[in-house]
Design an enzyme around this catalytic site. Structure first.
Site, short mmCIF file in Angstrom:
data_model
loop_
_atom_site.label_atom_id
_atom_site.label_comp_id
_atom_site.label_asym_id
_atom_site.label_seq_id
_atom_site.Cartn_x
_atom_site.Cartn_y
_atom_site.Cartn_z
N HIS A 146 -0.89 2.98 2.74
CA HIS A 146 -0.53 1.57 2.67
C HIS A 146 0.23 1.11 3.91
CE1 HIS A 146 2.60 -1.51 1.50
NE2 HIS A 146 1.49 -2.14 1.18
N ASP A 189 -7.48 -5.89 -4.70
CA ASP A 189 -6.12 -5.43 -4.98
C ASP A 189 -5.46 -6.39 -5.96
OD1 ASP A 189 -3.52 -4.54 -4.95
OD2 ASP A 189 -3.22 -4.77 -2.79
N GLU A 228 1.03 2.93 -3.52
CA GLU A 228 1.81 2.36 -2.42
C GLU A 228 3.26 2.08 -2.77
OE1 GLU A 228 1.42 -2.35 -2.14
OE2 GLU A 228 -0.55 -1.40 -2.06
N LYS A 259 -7.26 -10.06 -2.29
CA LYS A 259 -6.33 -10.00 -3.41
C LYS A 259 -6.95 -10.64 -4.65
CE LYS A 259 -2.87 -8.21 -1.07
NZ LYS A 259 -2.17 -6.96 -1.43
N ASP A 316 2.81 5.64 1.37
CA ASP A 316 3.33 4.85 2.48
C ASP A 316 4.46 5.66 3.10
OD1 ASP A 316 5.03 3.04 3.94
OD2 ASP A 316 4.15 1.35 2.87
N GLU A 357 -7.64 -1.70 -6.51
CA GLU A 357 -6.30 -1.21 -6.17
C GLU A 357 -5.23 -1.77 -7.11
OE1 GLU A 357 -3.37 -1.49 -2.26
OE2 GLU A 357 -5.55 -1.42 -2.01
#
Length: 398
Positions: free
Chosen positions: A328, A226, A278, A197, A301, A252
């Site tokens: 996701h 992400d 996502e 992250k 997702d 992401e």
């Protein structure tokens, strides 16, 4: 000798004795909807927490659908929500579930449309379709079980395993030293890629953590980042350019999930691929993303978009436009869907849901492997039952 006229009459008589498909076949006899709350061992934080937009994640609400037919076939599916919404998804699923009774479980698209119309006043995205997701997934699970096939094989698999990356070890609440340890553990377990992250208020801290992880992994091991929608357009392009040197598989959610134009401009400006999608909750939203060339990797997702039925339509559109696929969360469902995608996809590994099921997926050589179990290949654990807070049943279980 029988004349031609009499022969035709005999043939017609036999034909009229034949039952139609509508007169035969299995029917849905029983439906159960339940809400379980899965606690997380450690509160989880991504960039949305560090920027003050959300509180740390402490639990995941899981909405299960169990469907049984007159002939004794059963399917299990689930949806989920983080932080808020679980009670609402359960409530809406409870309102529409009785529409399943008496339906042929094979007519999944017909049933999907029926459930959409049953809840039409609350729309065709968001919570309205997330409540259909566990039912739709359960119907696909049932259909594959009836055929005696893993779902991937029922859909038509392009591969028997999918390259798999881990996310859960790289959250921002985790100190960098522990992230490095988690990276080593993931590689030893057979993971094929690592995602960490980013998106912190201090962008220098993002680069520091990214540098340390890349050094630990080496230059060529697949690595993703992400930002969880926490950059504006200016920050995203600056950070994207800085991150070009790290040989990333993708960046992401650099921008707000609905900023199609911003993502498209970023994807065009950077060599590093962009991944997003996502948070979108319908086929139409993904259609805008794909037709707008807003990402290189699409990340639908299934529980969020309404189940497997709309997910397959998103897959078809993405494949026709040459997009890569990286679904996701929910690897228990997405392994099968990813295996049926024509272009080599990525599968996201989260061990969070493991306690809910009696069976586990096999990870080795950087890939997640499809088992020979029919359907999705899972049954609900006693622990999942113990975490149940609410449940309702419709019809009579055979």
């Amino acid at each position: 000798m029988v004349s031609g006229t009499n022969s035709q009459a005999v043939t017609y008589a036999k034909a009229t004795d034949t039952k139609t498909a509508a007169e035969t076949g299995d029917r849905i006899a029983w439906v159960k909807i339940s809400l379980s709350i899965l606690p997380l061992a450690t509160p989880v934080s991504d960039a949305k927490v560090l920027t003050g937009r959300q509180k740390p994640l402490t639990e995941v609400a899981i909405i299960f659908a169990e469907i049984r037919t007159r002939d004794g076939f059963e399917g299990v599916g689930f949806s989920y929500s983080k932080r808020a919404g679980g009670q609402g998804i359960y409530a809406h699923a409870k309102e529409i579930a009785d529409n399943l009774l008496g339906e042929d479980p094979n007519d999944i698209d017909k049933i999907y449309t029926k459930l959409l119309w049953a809840g039409a006043s609350v729309g065709r995205s968001g919570m309205a379709v997330q409540a259909i997701s566990p039912i739709d997934i359960a119907l696909w699970d049932l259909k594959a079980k009836r055929a005696g096939l893993p779902l991937a094989k029922l859909l038509g698999a392009h591969r028997d395993s999918v390259q798999c990356y881990n996310t859960s070890g790289g959250f921002l609440h985790t100190p960098l030293e522990q992230v490095i340890k988690n990276v080593a553990i993931s590689r030893e377990s057979g993971i094929g890629g690592i995602k960490i992250k980013v998106g912190q208020p201090d962008t220098r801290e993002d680069i520091r953590r990214l540098t340390a992880v890349r050094q630990e992994l080496g230059d060529d091991f697949p690595l993703m980042v992400d930002a969880n929608q926490q950059w504006d357009r200016e920050t995203a392009i600056r950070m994207g350019r800085k991150m070009e040197a790290f040989n990333l598989v993708w960046i992401e959610e650099p921008l707000d999930a609905y900023d199609v134009e911003g993502h498209a401009a970023l994807a065009a400006a950077l060599d590093t691929p962009i991944a997003t999608g996502e948070m979108l909750t319908s086929y139409r939203e993904h259609e805008q993303l794909i037709l707008g060339n807003a990402s290189d990797y699409v990340q639908p997702d299934a529980p969020r978009v309404g189940g497997i039925t709309p997910f397959l339509k998103i897959m078809d559109l993405a494949a026709r436009h040459g997009k890569k696929l990286a679904p996701h969360f929910a690897m228990e469902v997405h392994l099968h869907l990813s295996a049926a995608y024509p272009l080599e996809p990525w599968l996201e590994h989260f061990e969070w849901l493991n306690p809910l099921f009696n069976e586990q997926l096999e990870l080795r050589d950087g890939r997640m492997w499809i088992s020979d179990r029919p359907g999705l290949g899972f049954t609900l654990s006693e622990q999942a039952r113990k975490w149940t807070q609410r449940e309702c049943e419709f019809g009579k279980r055979p």
